[in-house]
Design a protein around this motif. Structure first.
Motif, PDB file in Angstrom:
ATOM      1  N   HIS A   9       0.803  -1.228   0.000  1.00 10.93           N
ATOM      2  CA  HIS A   9       0.000   0.000   0.000  1.00 10.93           C
ATOM      3  C   HIS A   9       0.838   1.281   0.000  1.00 10.93           C
ATOM      4  O   HIS A   9       0.309   2.352   0.295  1.00 10.93           O
ATOM      5  N   GLN A  10       2.111   1.191  -0.231  1.00  9.87           N
ATOM      6  CA  GLN A  10       3.056   2.313  -0.232  1.00  9.87           C
ATOM      7  C   GLN A  10       3.398   2.839   1.160  1.00  9.87           C
ATOM      8  O   GLN A  10       4.434   3.424   1.344  1.00  9.87           O
ATOM      9  N   GLY A  11       2.550   2.664   2.134  1.00 14.07           N
ATOM     10  CA  GLY A  11       2.856   3.123   3.480  1.00 14.07           C
ATOM     11  C   GLY A  11       1.607   3.370   4.298  1.00 14.07           C
ATOM     12  O   GLY A  11       0.499   3.014   3.903  1.00 14.07           O
ATOM     13  N   VAL A  12       1.803   4.022   5.437  1.00 11.04           N
ATOM     14  CA  VAL A  12       0.736   4.265   6.401  1.00 11.04           C
ATOM     15  C   VAL A  12       0.399   5.749   6.415  1.00 11.04           C
ATOM     16  O   VAL A  12       1.287   6.590   6.506  1.00 11.04           O
ATOM     17  N   ASP A  13      -0.888   6.066   6.315  1.00 10.55           N
ATOM     18  CA  ASP A  13      -1.363   7.439   6.486  1.00 10.55           C
ATOM     19  C   ASP A  13      -2.100   7.592   7.814  1.00 10.55           C
ATOM     20  O   ASP A  13      -2.108   8.659   8.403  1.00 10.55           O
ATOM     21  N   VAL A  14      -2.741   6.504   8.248  1.00  6.51           N
ATOM     22  CA  VAL A  14      -3.477   6.471   9.509  1.00  6.51           C
ATOM     23  C   VAL A  14      -3.060   5.207  10.243  1.00  6.51           C
ATOM     24  O   VAL A  14      -3.071   4.110   9.671  1.00  6.51           O
ATOM     25  N   CYS A  15      -2.699   5.361  11.490  1.00  5.61           N
ATOM     26  CA  CYS A  15      -2.335   4.216  12.333  1.00  5.61           C
ATOM     27  C   CYS A  15      -3.295   4.188  13.520  1.00  5.61           C
ATOM     28  O   CYS A  15      -3.424   5.188  14.233  1.00  5.61           O
ATOM     29  N   ARG A  60       7.246   9.620   3.017  1.00  7.87           N
ATOM     30  CA  ARG A  60       6.396   9.936   1.867  1.00  7.87           C
ATOM     31  C   ARG A  60       5.839  11.353   1.922  1.00  7.87           C
ATOM     32  O   ARG A  60       4.946  11.701   1.169  1.00  7.87           O
ATOM     33  N   ASN A  61       6.380  12.159   2.847  1.00  8.60           N
ATOM     34  CA  ASN A  61       5.948  13.558   3.006  1.00  8.60           C
ATOM     35  C   ASN A  61       4.452  13.688   3.287  1.00  8.60           C
ATOM     36  O   ASN A  61       3.800  14.623   2.820  1.00  8.60           O
ATOM     37  N   ILE A  62       3.910  12.743   4.052  1.00  8.22           N
ATOM     38  CA  ILE A  62       2.515  12.826   4.484  1.00  8.22           C
ATOM     39  C   ILE A  62       2.475  13.786   5.665  1.00  8.22           C
ATOM     40  O   ILE A  62       3.092  13.537   6.698  1.00  8.22           O
ATOM     41  N   ASP A  63       1.779  14.893   5.505  1.00 11.43           N
ATOM     42  CA  ASP A  63       1.743  15.909   6.554  1.00 11.43           C
ATOM     43  C   ASP A  63       0.374  15.998   7.230  1.00 11.43           C
ATOM     44  O   ASP A  63       0.163  16.815   8.107  1.00 11.43           O
ATOM     45  N   ASP A  64      -0.554  15.155   6.815  1.00 14.61           N
ATOM     46  CA  ASP A  64      -1.891  15.202   7.397  1.00 14.61           C
ATOM     47  C   ASP A  64      -2.336  13.828   7.890  1.00 14.61           C
ATOM     48  O   ASP A  64      -3.523  13.524   7.918  1.00 14.61           O
ATOM     49  N   GLY A  65      -1.391  13.005   8.295  1.00 16.15           N
ATOM     50  CA  GLY A  65      -1.715  11.675   8.811  1.00 16.15           C
ATOM     51  C   GLY A  65      -2.296  11.747  10.210  1.00 16.15           C
ATOM     52  O   GLY A  65      -2.469  12.829  10.790  1.00 16.15           O
ATOM     53  N   HIS A  66      -2.594  10.580  10.742  1.00 18.91           N
ATOM     54  CA  HIS A  66      -3.201  10.530  12.076  1.00 18.91           C
ATOM     55  C   HIS A  66      -2.765   9.254  12.777  1.00 18.91           C
ATOM     56  O   HIS A  66      -2.745   8.189  12.171  1.00 18.91           O
ATOM     57  N   ILE A  67      -2.428   9.382  14.044  1.00 14.31           N
ATOM     58  CA  ILE A  67      -2.115   8.227  14.893  1.00 14.31           C
ATOM     59  C   ILE A  67      -3.132   8.242  16.026  1.00 14.31           C
ATOM     60  O   ILE A  67      -3.226   9.219  16.778  1.00 14.31           O
ATOM     61  N   ILE A  68      -3.904   7.165  16.104  1.00 16.51           N
ATOM     62  CA  ILE A  68      -4.963   7.051  17.103  1.00 16.51           C
ATOM     63  C   ILE A  68      -4.631   5.885  18.025  1.00 16.51           C
ATOM     64  O   ILE A  68      -4.432   4.762  17.568  1.00 16.51           O
ATOM     65  N   ASN A  69      -4.551   6.184  19.306  1.00 14.28           N
ATOM     66  CA  ASN A  69      -4.295   5.149  20.305  1.00 14.28           C
ATOM     67  C   ASN A  69      -5.596   4.814  21.023  1.00 14.28           C
ATOM     68  O   ASN A  69      -6.209   5.692  21.624  1.00 14.28           O
ATOM     69  N   ILE A  70      -6.005   3.561  20.918  1.00 18.30           N
ATOM     70  CA  ILE A  70      -7.174   3.122  21.665  1.00 18.30           C
ATOM     71  C   ILE A  70      -6.679   2.811  23.072  1.00 18.30           C
ATOM     72  O   ILE A  70      -5.861   1.919  23.282  1.00 18.30           O
ATOM     73  N   ASN A  71      -7.160   3.576  24.025  1.00 16.03           N
ATOM     74  CA  ASN A  71      -6.704   3.524  25.403  1.00 16.03           C
ATOM     75  C   ASN A  71      -7.775   2.850  26.245  1.00 16.03           C
ATOM     76  O   ASN A  71      -8.348   1.836  25.850  1.00 16.03           O
ATOM     77  N   SER A  72      -8.079   3.405  27.383  1.00 14.65           N
ATOM     78  CA  SER A  72      -9.078   2.872  28.309  1.00 14.65           C
ATOM     79  C   SER A  72      -9.394   3.953  29.327  1.00 14.65           C
ATOM     80  O   SER A  72      -8.544   4.798  29.632  1.00 14.65           O
ATOM     81  N   MET A  73     -10.585   3.912  29.880  1.00 16.76           N
ATOM     82  CA  MET A  73     -10.892   4.801  31.001  1.00 16.76           C
ATOM     83  C   MET A  73      -9.958   4.496  32.169  1.00 16.76           C
ATOM     84  O   MET A  73      -9.715   5.353  33.010  1.00 16.76           O
ATOM     85  N   ASN A  74      -9.395   3.290  32.191  1.00  4.02           N
ATOM     86  CA  ASN A  74      -8.414   2.947  33.223  1.00  4.02           C
ATOM     87  C   ASN A  74      -7.115   3.725  33.054  1.00  4.02           C
ATOM     88  O   ASN A  74      -6.255   3.677  33.931  1.00  4.02           O
TER      89      ASN A  74
END
Length: 181
Positions: A9-15, A60-74
């Motif tokens: 897929h060439q790389g990651v834009d959203v993780c 890849r010079n992606i400047d509008d990517g996003h990294i989302i961490n699924i956490n917990s109320m804990n």
């Protein structure tokens, strides 16, 4: 994994870092192996995937990517159940690491965003793994209230991803309306 993503897929834009693990290992009597496993999955694996996703975006010079961490109320409060105290510590680490990531992304002068989504009780197999020696207790956990569903989590991710580029959503805390803490 990231090598395969690059090839296919060439790389990651959203993780979306969604791995999470709890073991019933109290602070006073827990096993070191259980603690290490939680640290490896909840903190180290998330950090490694974050680093690799960022490197993929940067290459890849992606400047509008996003990294989302699924956490917990804990990761925001410590439940009065000794079996989850160490787990809570790993989730507090996710809270701190997500904010640290946001700050590092600003220092790097990028518009890549970092978000933490912290759910309360979600109807998954999580309680069955935490209470693997007591499946009735695990089942009762999900039957006690109307839990969040996987679809609720997906909708939270879509909400975060649909925010305008100038909007940084730092943390979404969500729990079932019937959940006490």
């Amino acid at each position: 994994m990231f090598s395969a993503i690059k090839t296919l897929h060439q790389g990651v834009d959203v993780c979306i870092n969604n791995a999470g693990l709890a073991r019933p290992e109290p602070l006073l009597s827990g096993k070191t192996e259980g603690w290490r496993t939680m640290l490896d999955v909840n903190v180290m694996a998330m950090s490694i995937c974050t680093r690799e996703a960022y490197q993929s975006m940067k290459e890849r010079n992606i400047d509008d990517g996003h990294i989302i961490n699924i956490n917990s109320m804990n990761g925001h409060s410590v439940a009065p159940q000794s079996v989850v105290h160490f787990y809570s510590a790993t989730k507090y680490a996710v809270t701190a690491l997500t904010e640290g990531l946001r700050q590092e992304l600003r220092e790097a002068k990028t518009h890549i965003r970092a978000t933490c989504i912290s759910p309360g009780l979600v109807e998954t197999g999580f309680a069955f793994k935490l209470h693997d020696s007591d499946p009735e207790r695990a089942a009762a956990t999900y039957e006690s209230i109307r839990c969040l569903k996987a679809e609720d989590m997906a909708n939270a991710v879509l909400y975060v991803l649909s925010a305008p580029p100038h909007v940084q959503i730092g943390d979404i805390q969500m729990r079932p309306t019937e959940q006490l803490s």
